[in-house]
Write a protein that holds these residues in place. Structure first.
Motif, mmCIF file in Angstrom:
data_model
loop_
_atom_site.group_PDB
_atom_site.id
_atom_site.type_symbol
_atom_site.label_atom_id
_atom_site.label_comp_id
_atom_site.label_asym_id
_atom_site.label_seq_id
_atom_site.Cartn_x
_atom_site.Cartn_y
_atom_site.Cartn_z
ATOM 1 N N ALA A 13 -43.219 6.036 -6.174
ATOM 2 C CA ALA A 13 -43.449 4.809 -5.409
ATOM 3 C C ALA A 13 -42.331 3.812 -5.692
ATOM 4 C CB ALA A 13 -44.805 4.195 -5.765
ATOM 5 N N VAL A 14 -42.035 2.975 -4.704
ATOM 6 C CA VAL A 14 -41.030 1.927 -4.858
ATOM 7 C C VAL A 14 -41.560 0.637 -4.257
ATOM 8 C CG1 VAL A 14 -39.063 3.526 -4.823
ATOM 9 C CG2 VAL A 14 -39.896 2.517 -2.679
ATOM 10 N N VAL A 54 -39.202 12.804 3.157
ATOM 11 C CA VAL A 54 -40.275 12.115 3.874
ATOM 12 C C VAL A 54 -39.901 10.649 4.041
ATOM 13 C CG1 VAL A 54 -42.152 13.631 3.147
ATOM 14 C CG2 VAL A 54 -41.512 11.685 1.706
ATOM 15 N N VAL A 55 -40.444 10.036 5.105
ATOM 16 C CA VAL A 55 -40.221 8.608 5.366
ATOM 17 C C VAL A 55 -41.573 7.910 5.306
ATOM 18 C CG1 VAL A 55 -39.391 6.882 6.985
ATOM 19 C CG2 VAL A 55 -38.206 9.085 6.794
ATOM 20 N N VAL A 56 -41.671 6.852 4.490
ATOM 21 C CA VAL A 56 -42.925 6.129 4.286
ATOM 22 C C VAL A 56 -42.676 4.644 4.500
ATOM 23 C CG1 VAL A 56 -44.806 5.633 2.691
ATOM 24 C CG2 VAL A 56 -43.647 7.839 2.584
ATOM 25 N N LYS A 57 -43.573 3.979 5.212
ATOM 26 C CA LYS A 57 -43.454 2.533 5.415
ATOM 27 C C LYS A 57 -44.107 1.775 4.261
ATOM 28 C CE LYS A 57 -43.119 2.172 10.446
ATOM 29 N NZ LYS A 57 -43.715 1.551 11.659
ATOM 30 N N THR A 58 -43.537 0.629 3.907
ATOM 31 C CA THR A 58 -44.112 -0.213 2.865
ATOM 32 C C THR A 58 -45.387 -0.889 3.374
ATOM 33 O OG1 THR A 58 -42.678 -2.044 3.556
ATOM 34 C CG2 THR A 58 -41.913 -0.668 1.720
ATOM 35 N N ALA A 69 -44.069 1.287 -1.055
ATOM 36 C CA ALA A 69 -44.115 2.565 -0.344
ATOM 37 C C ALA A 69 -44.428 3.659 -1.352
ATOM 38 C CB ALA A 69 -42.785 2.846 0.344
ATOM 39 N N VAL A 70 -45.489 4.416 -1.092
ATOM 40 C CA VAL A 70 -45.917 5.489 -1.990
ATOM 41 C C VAL A 70 -45.693 6.828 -1.294
ATOM 42 C CG1 VAL A 70 -47.819 6.455 -3.334
ATOM 43 C CG2 VAL A 70 -47.648 3.984 -3.008
ATOM 44 N N ALA A 71 -44.888 7.686 -1.907
ATOM 45 C CA ALA A 71 -44.598 8.987 -1.325
ATOM 46 C C ALA A 71 -45.832 9.888 -1.390
ATOM 47 C CB ALA A 71 -43.444 9.653 -2.062
ATOM 48 N N PRO A 72 -45.925 10.884 -0.482
ATOM 49 C CA PRO A 72 -47.003 11.876 -0.593
ATOM 50 C C PRO A 72 -46.903 12.629 -1.916
ATOM 51 C CG PRO A 72 -45.875 12.041 1.531
ATOM 52 C CD PRO A 72 -45.047 11.136 0.668
ATOM 53 N N ALA A 73 -47.946 13.381 -2.223
ATOM 54 C CA ALA A 73 -47.970 14.150 -3.468
ATOM 55 C C ALA A 73 -46.715 15.027 -3.567
ATOM 56 C CB ALA A 73 -49.221 15.006 -3.528
#
Length: 510
Positions: free
Chosen positions: A426-427, A465-469, A475-479
């Motif tokens: 996560a960031v 993968v691309v994740v929105k904050t 922003a938390v990445a999938p497992a």
């Protein structure tokens, strides 16, 4: 060898020790493997199958899934609590294990939960032919906190670390802006009803349904002269309407009109899980009064340190509806405290208060205004001299473009090959003024060859993968699951306009 006698054993809960050990294990970055260590690992794997005994009964119980995990109060945990019988020699079980009794136990008081199959805090199940057993439906109780669930049998005990959280569950609903208003019969009330919903930790609850109710019974909402009680109706929706809370936990009703009966009445705003609704005091008056109405939208948005596109504007009219000129209107932004760490706005001269006089059309316009360097919501009001009531505006200071990415606690992490890492990657994305950026696209990228891993997203196995904050800029990445190759590597997280960050990960031998 025959099947062991079925029996279950329930051991005391000892969650604190298990939690501490788990945290230490995740925090330690594994040392690189030496050539000798690699050789030893290879030799062991080459001879392990030949050393397995013909008769190999279970002698231990192992954890398969379900720890650690978190669920909201009263909700079911997402992953099943699952264990499996095994032998510490690592060889396959050869004896019959189907039906071996395994007992799952949760605390009897405090933070805990209920197994749906048994309806209590304990559940005994028989292992299947492979030695696996699961408690698939476990529901958190209404007490927040962490605790340990144990699975016990004749061959040992394993512990699961679970947390019941009140995050995101409404705990309070509080009226905002004008909690007391009046309007002439048949007229539209100056301001809609507005409330803020917070959880037990004081954080805004997003997407909560708030039910607004006008009046208290018979006659409310009727336009007939024979109406028995004072009340009001929402435009085209009767005296009840529902609205959803926004990212600040705020829900606002539609506008509403007084009926033809003079008198006071109340309005309420309620939401699930909260016993005490917010209450508004309203009154229908016979005599028409001069009014102050907002022109334009009630909500305005500007990027931090930028000017709002429009000033604040109101219209003042006489009791007969004619424009009133020469009326002084005072505009106020926020609290006027000017705290450096809170969202605020100022007029062109740097102040939070200004006044203007209505012209021939009864319109008063504030000076231009600008957002400060902190994102968030700022309240603004307009009050006309000698006219009751105030007009409310909502100003939103929006974060700027991404400038900084900060990695979470998984910046340095190790895990077993072909196994899921314990802590999600996560960031936090912030702008140049350290405000969390909402909706920023963060790209997580893992190596395509060598030691690495894959993200599990919507049943897909992806290296990028691309994740929105979210509303907190996180922003938390999938497992993320390690591949089968041992060694260290880097997973990067990047967003346009900000320097990327790296997560130093290590795949260790099982």
């Amino acid at each position: 060898m025959g099947q062991p006698a079925q029996r279950s054993c329930v051991l005391p809960v000892s969650g604190l020790i298990a939690i501490a050990a788990s945290v230490v294990a995740i925090a330690i970055l594994a040392a690189p493997l030496t050539p000798a260590a690699v050789a030893d690992a290879g030799d062991s794997g080459a001879t392990g199958a030949a050393q397995c005994p013909t008769s190999n009964p279970p002698n231990t119980l192992t954890l398969v899934s379900g720890s650690p995990q978190t669920a909201q109060l009263g909700a079911s945990f997402a992953s099943p609590i699952q264990v499996s019988l095994a032998n510490t020699n690592g060889c396959p079980i050869t004896t019959t294990v189907a039906g071996t009794a395994i007992t799952f136990s949760a605390p009897g008081a405090g933070p805990s939960g209920v197994f749906s199959t048994s309806g209590s805090n304990t559940l005994t199940v028989g292992a299947d032919t492979s030695g696996s057993a699961a408690a698939s439906m476990f529901t958190a109780n209404t007490t927040a906190g962490g605790y340990t669930v144990t699975a016990s049998c004749a061959y040992g005990t394993v512990s699961f670390q679970l947390v019941n959280t009140a995050a995101g569950i409404p705990a309070t609903v509080t009226a905002l802006a004008l909690t007391s208003q009046h309007e002439s019969i048949g007229g539209r009330y100056p301001e809609p009803l507005s409330v803020r919903v917070l959880d037990a930790s004081g954080n805004p609850v997003v997407g909560a349904t708030v039910n607004f109710t006008l009046g208290s019974g018979s006659g409310a909402g009727s336009s007939s002269a024979a109406s028995a009680a004072a009340g009001a109706t929402f435009a085209g929706a009767g005296n009840q309407v529902a609205a959803q809370t926004d990212s600040d936990g705020i829900a606002t009703s539609p506008s509403f009109n007084a009926n033809t009966t003079v008198g006071p009445f109340t309005a309420t705003a309620s939401t699930a899980h909260v016993s005490e609704p917010a209450v508004f005091s309203l009154e229908n008056r016979a005599a028409k009064l001069a009014t102050v109405r907002r022109l334009g939208s009630a909500a305005m948005t500007a990027t931090v340190k930028k000017r709002y596109r429009r000033p604040l504007r109101v219209e003042v009219r006489s009791p007969t509806g004619a424009p009133l000129s020469g009326v002084t209107v005072s505009f106020t932004l926020g609290s006027g405290a000017g705290a450096a760490d809170s969202a605020d706005a100022t007029f062109a001269d740097g102040s939070t208060q200004a006044s203007a006089v209505t012209g021939v059309r009864g319109i008063a316009t504030s000076p231009v205004l600008s957002a400060n360097s902190t994102s968030g919501t700022v309240a603004a009001t307009a009050v006309a001299t000698a006219i009751p009531g105030a007009v409310r505006f909502t100003l939103r200071n929006r974060a700027g473009k991404p400038a900084t990415i900060t990695p979470g606690v998984a910046a340095n992490e190790s895990g077993r090959v072909d196994a899921r890492f314990g802590v999600p990657l996560a960031v936090t994305v912030t702008d140049s003024h350290h405000n969390p950026v909402v909706g920023a696209k963060v790209t997580f990228t893992a190596p395509r060859s060598g030691p690495g891993g894959i993200f599990l997203s919507r049943s897909q196995r992806l290296s990028t993968v691309v994740v929105k904050t979210n509303s907190s800029g996180v922003a938390v990445a999938p497992a993320f699951t390690a591949n089968g190759e041992l060694g260290g590597y880097v997973v990067t997280a990047s967003a346009r306009g900000a320097r990327s960050v790296a997560f130093a990960l290590v795949n260790e031998a099982s």
